[in-house]
Design an enzyme around this catalytic site. Structure first.
Site, PDB file in Angstrom:
ATOM      1  N   LYS A  97       5.714   8.740   8.574  1.00 25.34           N
ATOM      2  CA  LYS A  97       5.609   8.186   9.927  1.00 25.34           C
ATOM      3  C   LYS A  97       6.763   8.648  10.819  1.00 25.34           C
ATOM      4  O   LYS A  97       6.810   9.829  11.190  1.00 25.34           O
ATOM      5  CB  LYS A  97       5.452   6.671   9.835  1.00 25.34           C
ATOM      6  CG  LYS A  97       4.147   6.291   9.078  1.00 25.34           C
ATOM      7  CD  LYS A  97       3.855   4.825   9.138  1.00 25.34           C
ATOM      8  CE  LYS A  97       2.803   4.414   8.152  1.00 25.34           C
ATOM      9  NZ  LYS A  97       1.420   4.630   8.600  1.00 25.34           N
ATOM     10  N   TYR A 139       0.863  -1.191   0.000  1.00 25.96           N
ATOM     11  CA  TYR A 139       0.000   0.000   0.000  1.00 25.96           C
ATOM     12  C   TYR A 139       0.894   1.233   0.000  1.00 25.96           C
ATOM     13  O   TYR A 139       1.887   1.286   0.736  1.00 25.96           O
ATOM     14  CB  TYR A 139      -0.886  -0.018   1.248  1.00 25.96           C
ATOM     15  CG  TYR A 139      -1.759   1.205   1.449  1.00 25.96           C
ATOM     16  CD1 TYR A 139      -1.535   2.051   2.530  1.00 25.96           C
ATOM     17  CD2 TYR A 139      -2.809   1.494   0.588  1.00 25.96           C
ATOM     18  CE1 TYR A 139      -2.349   3.169   2.736  1.00 25.96           C
ATOM     19  CE2 TYR A 139      -3.630   2.608   0.794  1.00 25.96           C
ATOM     20  CZ  TYR A 139      -3.387   3.440   1.869  1.00 25.96           C
ATOM     21  OH  TYR A 139      -4.189   4.546   2.074  1.00 25.96           O
ATOM     22  N   ASP A 142       9.220   2.444  -1.081  1.00 26.34           N
ATOM     23  CA  ASP A 142       8.290   3.123  -0.177  1.00 26.34           C
ATOM     24  C   ASP A 142       8.670   2.703   1.242  1.00 26.34           C
ATOM     25  O   ASP A 142       8.297   1.627   1.703  1.00 26.34           O
ATOM     26  CB  ASP A 142       6.838   2.730  -0.501  1.00 26.34           C
ATOM     27  CG  ASP A 142       5.866   3.421   0.439  1.00 26.34           C
ATOM     28  OD1 ASP A 142       4.644   3.467   0.115  1.00 26.34           O
ATOM     29  OD2 ASP A 142       6.299   3.914   1.494  1.00 26.34           O
TER      30      ASP A 142
HETATM   31  P1  KE4 Z   1      -0.543   8.321   4.692  1.00 23.04           P
HETATM   32  O1  KE4 Z   1      -1.094   9.031   3.478  1.00 23.04           O
HETATM   33  O2  KE4 Z   1      -1.587   7.499   5.420  1.00 23.04           O
HETATM   34  O3  KE4 Z   1       0.238   9.242   5.618  1.00 23.04           O
HETATM   35  O4  KE4 Z   1       0.577   7.268   4.163  1.00 23.04           O
HETATM   36  C1  KE4 Z   1       0.223   6.334   3.184  1.00 23.04           C
HETATM   37  C2  KE4 Z   1       1.182   5.168   3.249  1.00 23.04           C
HETATM   38  C3  KE4 Z   1       2.169   5.067   2.287  1.00 23.04           C
HETATM   39  N1  KE4 Z   1       3.055   4.038   2.292  1.00 23.04           N
HETATM   40  C4  KE4 Z   1       2.993   3.079   3.250  1.00 23.04           C
HETATM   41  C5  KE4 Z   1       3.984   1.949   3.212  1.00 23.04           C
HETATM   42  C6  KE4 Z   1       2.000   3.140   4.268  1.00 23.04           C
HETATM   43  O5  KE4 Z   1       1.943   2.160   5.205  1.00 23.04           O
HETATM   44  C7  KE4 Z   1       1.077   4.201   4.274  1.00 23.04           C
HETATM   45  C8  KE4 Z   1      -0.013   4.324   5.322  1.00 23.04           C
HETATM   46  N2  KE4 Z   1      -0.114   3.226   6.238  1.00 23.04           N
HETATM   47  C9  KE4 Z   1      -1.431   3.001   6.798  1.00 23.04           C
HETATM   48  C10 KE4 Z   1      -1.449   1.742   7.664  1.00 23.04           C
HETATM   49  N3  KE4 Z   1      -0.485   0.764   7.336  1.00 23.04           N
HETATM   50  C11 KE4 Z   1      -1.875   4.185   7.591  1.00 23.04           C
HETATM   51  C12 KE4 Z   1      -3.099   3.924   8.455  1.00 23.04           C
HETATM   52  C13 KE4 Z   1      -4.367   4.428   7.815  1.00 23.04           C
HETATM   53  O6  KE4 Z   1      -4.557   4.288   6.586  1.00 23.04           O
HETATM   54  O7  KE4 Z   1      -5.197   4.972   8.583  1.00 23.04           O
END
Ligand code: KE4
Length: 422
Positions: free
Chosen positions: A266, A143, A238
């Site tokens: 993060k 993701y 990523d």
């Molecule tokens: P954000 O747009 O949520 O800040 O980041 C997207 C993203 C991009 N790349 C990776 C590897 C990620 O894990 C994420 C976001 N992770 C999720 C949970 N694994 C965030 C939690 C959520 O969607 O509420």
């Protein structure tokens, strides 16, 4: 009615699904109403009904030093009294860029943004602009945020919600997105053979956390590097989750494979809304204003987020932090592994990120992850909650270890697992 349930009832009238991000609804683990949290401290969070939990979600990874870290709080407070945003360059942005360049092996220049989605979307646009090609190859179960082009069998959220690809994404947006199984070099080689001419990038979570934690098979990341070199595509890691978590320099330091572009978030944002993408200067310089590839953001590099991030990244220069994270991760893994011995379950870990799968394992890709017993995982989540342990409300996420987690938190978690799998 609990305060969380009461708040959820109100929230559902005002906010779609009552939450601002789908996984927080905790539907996939069978809760009628999600926990509404009101404060966090160290390794613990407290919900609106005063229940206290050991927290392994840690806001999905950013909180490497735990909740409400005193130095981070003070830094944000100090920054705020000087102004919360200017929309003009500031010294902290230069200092933070220097920290990221110093930490991440492949990054010579970096652009700050406000979310991982924005960072991944921008890195992909840059790769397409720099190569003048359109195709992107991603992996099922990985993701990268919710940009249209990347919502093709994504792994987090969508996998939990069982939506193969979201309505509202125009077919044209994903027409150039090729999806391969993770850890399958032959499939990637065949896809590159077929699409290599028009391939702008291979985008991968080098240590996926969005189908649960799935370690890269030996040689897999090296093979992606070689396939990119052979086809002229850019390799994008990523590292929103793995960055600063599996090593100070992320998976690219831990596994010794250098991408052309890296996506960070993060931990990189210190728990504030800050993410970034960076890479070789000759590629990054193609971004506006010096280059033609457009990318922008009102709050990019804002004073509060850069203040928090600087405190965190400077403290991560201390190798003892990673020794502690590795030791705690190993202790958690060993304890959970012993607790589930003999049951159809397994524990997979890389550094300070781990997943307890309700699957005999090994989990090598999304197809095996998707075969996990999500019903049993829901029961596990509720059992842990009853024992004051808050793990990810989805099988397809991770346990995030921080320096605030100690023996007591690990023992409590392992004891809860031992009781469940006895
Ligand atoms: P954000 O747009 O949520 O800040 O980041 C997207 C993203 C991009 N790349 C990776 C590897 C990620 O894990 C994420 C976001 N992770 C999720 C949970 N694994 C965030 C939690 C959520 O969607 O509420």
């Amino acid at each position: 009615m609990s305060r969380s349930a009461e708040l959820y009832r109100r929230a559902r009238q005002l906010i779609p699904g009552g939450v601002n991000s789908p996984v927080r609804a905790m539907r996939s683990v069978g809760l009628e109403a999600p926990l509404f949290l009101r404060r966090g401290e160290g390794a613990y969070v407290e919900d609106e009904d005063g229940n206290r939990y050991v927290d392994w979600v840690m806001s999905w990874g950013p909180l490497v030093f735990g909740h409400a870290d005193a130095e981070v709080v003070a830094a944000v407070q100090d920054a705020a009294v000087g102004g919360t945003t200017f929309g003009a360059p500031t010294e902290r942005e230069v200092e933070l860029a220097a920290e990221i360049v110093d930490a991440v092996p492949s990054i010579e220049q970096v652009r700050l943004v406000s979310s991982g989605t924005e960072a991944a979307m921008s890195a992909l646009r840059l790769a397409r602009g720099a190569t003048r090609r359109d195709r992107v190859l991603k992996f099922a179960g990985c993701y990268h945020g919710h940009a249209d082009a990347l919502l093709a069998s994504a792994g987090s959220g969508l996998a939990t919600l069982g939506i193969p690809s979201s309505p509202g994404v125009p077919t044209g947006a994903t027409a150039d997105t090729v999806v391969c199984p993770f850890n399958d070099v032959d499939a990637v080689a065949a896809a590159v053979e077929r699409y290599g001419e028009g391939l702008a990038a291979i985008l991968v979570e080098p240590v996926p956390g969005n189908m649960g934690v799935v370690p890269p098979a030996p040689g897999f990341l090296e093979a992606l590097r070689a396939l990119c070199d052979a086809s002229g595509a850019l390799l994008i890691f990523d590292e929103v989750i793995s960055g600063f978590r599996v090593a100070r320099g992320g998976a690219q330091e831990r596994f010794g494979v250098r991408p052309d572009l890296t996506v960070l978030g993060k931990i990189a944002g210190g728990g504030l809304p800050l993410a970034a993408f960076g890479g070789r200067a000759e590629v990054m310089e193609q971004l506006a204003p010096g280059g033609a590839v457009y990318q922008a953001g009102t709050l990019s590099g804002n004073p509060l987020a850069t203040a928090a991030a600087l405190v965190v990244l400077r403290r991560l220069r201390d190798p003892a932090v990673y020794e502690r994270l590795e030791a705690s991760g190993a202790a958690l893994e060993a304890g959970l592994r012993e607790a589930v011995a003999g049951a159809p379950a397994c524990v997979q870990r890389v550094g300070a990120m781990a997943t307890l799968f309700c699957h005999p394992g090994p989990v090598r890709d999304f197809d095996t992850a998707a075969a996990a017993d999500t019903e049993r995982y829901g029961a596990l989540f509720r059992h842990f909650l009853d024992r004051g342990v808050y793990v990810a409300p989805s099988q397809f996420e991770a346990l995030f270890v921080s320096t605030a987690h100690g023996e007591a938190e690990i023992e409590r978690t392992v004891a809860a697992a031992a009781e469940l799998f006895a």
